[in-house]
Design an enzyme around this catalytic site. Sequence first.
Site, short mmCIF file in Angstrom:
data_model
loop_
_atom_site.label_atom_id
_atom_site.label_comp_id
_atom_site.label_asym_id
_atom_site.label_seq_id
_atom_site.Cartn_x
_atom_site.Cartn_y
_atom_site.Cartn_z
N THR A 78 0.84 -1.21 0.00
CA THR A 78 0.00 0.00 0.00
C THR A 78 0.87 1.25 0.00
O THR A 78 0.60 2.20 -0.74
CB THR A 78 -0.93 -0.02 1.25
N HIS B 256 5.06 -9.84 2.18
CA HIS B 256 4.28 -10.93 2.79
C HIS B 256 3.51 -11.76 1.77
O HIS B 256 2.86 -12.75 2.14
CB HIS B 256 3.39 -10.42 3.92
N THR C 27 13.85 4.86 9.80
CA THR C 27 14.87 3.82 10.04
C THR C 27 14.44 2.52 9.37
O THR C 27 13.28 2.11 9.47
CB THR C 27 15.07 3.62 11.56
N CYS D 120 -9.35 -7.65 2.08
CA CYS D 120 -9.77 -6.33 2.53
C CYS D 120 -11.27 -6.11 2.36
O CYS D 120 -11.82 -5.23 3.00
CB CYS D 120 -9.01 -5.25 1.77
N1 PLP Z 1 -2.12 -4.65 -4.15
C1 PLP Z 1 -2.59 -5.88 -4.29
C2 PLP Z 1 -2.91 -6.39 -5.66
C3 PLP Z 1 -2.80 -6.69 -3.17
O1 PLP Z 1 -3.29 -7.92 -3.33
C4 PLP Z 1 -2.49 -6.18 -1.89
C5 PLP Z 1 -2.77 -6.98 -0.68
O2 PLP Z 1 -3.60 -7.87 -0.67
C6 PLP Z 1 -1.98 -4.88 -1.80
C7 PLP Z 1 -1.80 -4.14 -2.94
C8 PLP Z 1 -1.62 -4.28 -0.48
O3 PLP Z 1 -0.41 -4.82 0.00
P1 PLP Z 1 -0.04 -4.67 1.54
O4 PLP Z 1 -0.91 -5.59 2.31
O5 PLP Z 1 1.41 -5.07 1.63
O6 PLP Z 1 -0.22 -3.25 1.90
#
Ligand code: PLP
Length: 394
Positions: free
Chosen positions: A72, A201, A237, A325
């Site tokens: 993100t 992750h 950091t 999400c």
């Molecule tokens: N973009 C996509 C296509 C994702 O699948 C995700 C997480 O599911 C993200 C962005 C967000 O990544 P993060 O959880 O590392 O913020």
Amino acid sequence: MKPIYMDNNATTRVAPEVINEMLPFFTEHYGNPSSMHTFGGRIGMKIKAARQQVADLLGAQAEEIIFTSCGTESDTTAIYAAIQSNPSKRHIITSRVEHPAVKNLFEHLAKKDEYRVTYIPVDKQGRLDVDHLYRNLSEDTAIVSLMWANNETGVIFPVEEISQEVKARGIVFHTDAVQTVGKLPINLADSDIDMLSLSGHKLHAPKGIGVLYVRKGTKFSPYLLGGHQERGRRAGTENVAAIIGLGKACEIAGQHMHQENTRVKQMRDKLESQLLARIPNAIVNGDPQHRLPNTTSIAFEFVEGESILLMMDEFNICASSGSACTSGSLEPSHVLRAMGVPFTAAHGSIRFSLSIYNDESEVDFVIEKLPPIIERLRGMSPFWTEAKKCQVRA
Ligand code: PLP
């Protein structure tokens, strides 16, 4: 009971080799890489090696890699960098099926009435309407941001091809490759992609580490201001242990991608074909030809995805009813809606996303357990009873 974990697009297990590599950075080498003393300063060398490991997986140069805290943050940084570097341009483009990390930022920018947004539609199979995109590129466009592969359906957009066309018009091209890195080979040296986001992750590194790739020569302004870290491009950091872990995860992904993804794809294909064969009114969401090797989204018509998840949970089977999400809300996913998946199918859609840690016995277990679950739920569904009556009449 060990979980049957098939929710790897939500997050992945950290690889044991990655944990081993990280541990000394919590215990012995806990210094701050910005310190003047040798104890801290030595860590800078380790970060340099990790940056190279990431760059190697992407076919990039080490200086083009900026460590962030997550996918993100990488997406946000890329989009703000592009619009701030092109202050006179007021038009931005993305697709209808982006992850909320991009979708919600575009909506925020549009709400302030500062930006005109074009959302590129997809067809029934989740394929991008590329002509629609090309028709909407203009002198006023500051950025085109498109995901490389969709987190819910696994459908892959032809971003390398698109980046050439966008770049030829002098427009910045960013791709959210959070679901792609480690699953598909990437060679940024051979593309016109200006910026790319990834998240640790999703590829067996820990949570809390991401990367933004910024091609040399791309105009850039940092999102986080403060210290001089990441050559002034991202203050704060460094998350040293996670950076070291991500480097190792990228090295492993590069070494085993082809072989492991072939195995993962075989398991995914078996799971999908057997579920379709055993469960009536089950449909795959998304273009089967252009999909990530680990993902299948299947609509089980006339049942609720949440009920399926709960009943699978009794057997410790972990999957998802949309993206991580959006689950928790009963609205059908915006991705499936954009594809025109009917309400009764979108509501019963389940995403299985496999990884190298799955094995065939787990696939067989799901193939055995899921059909009776769907049958039981349909037995209680008035929509299903109605649908069956219609089928008999027809
Ligand atoms: N973009 C996509 C296509 C994702 O699948 C995700 C997480 O599911 C993200 C962005 C967000 O990544 P993060 O959880 O590392 O913020």
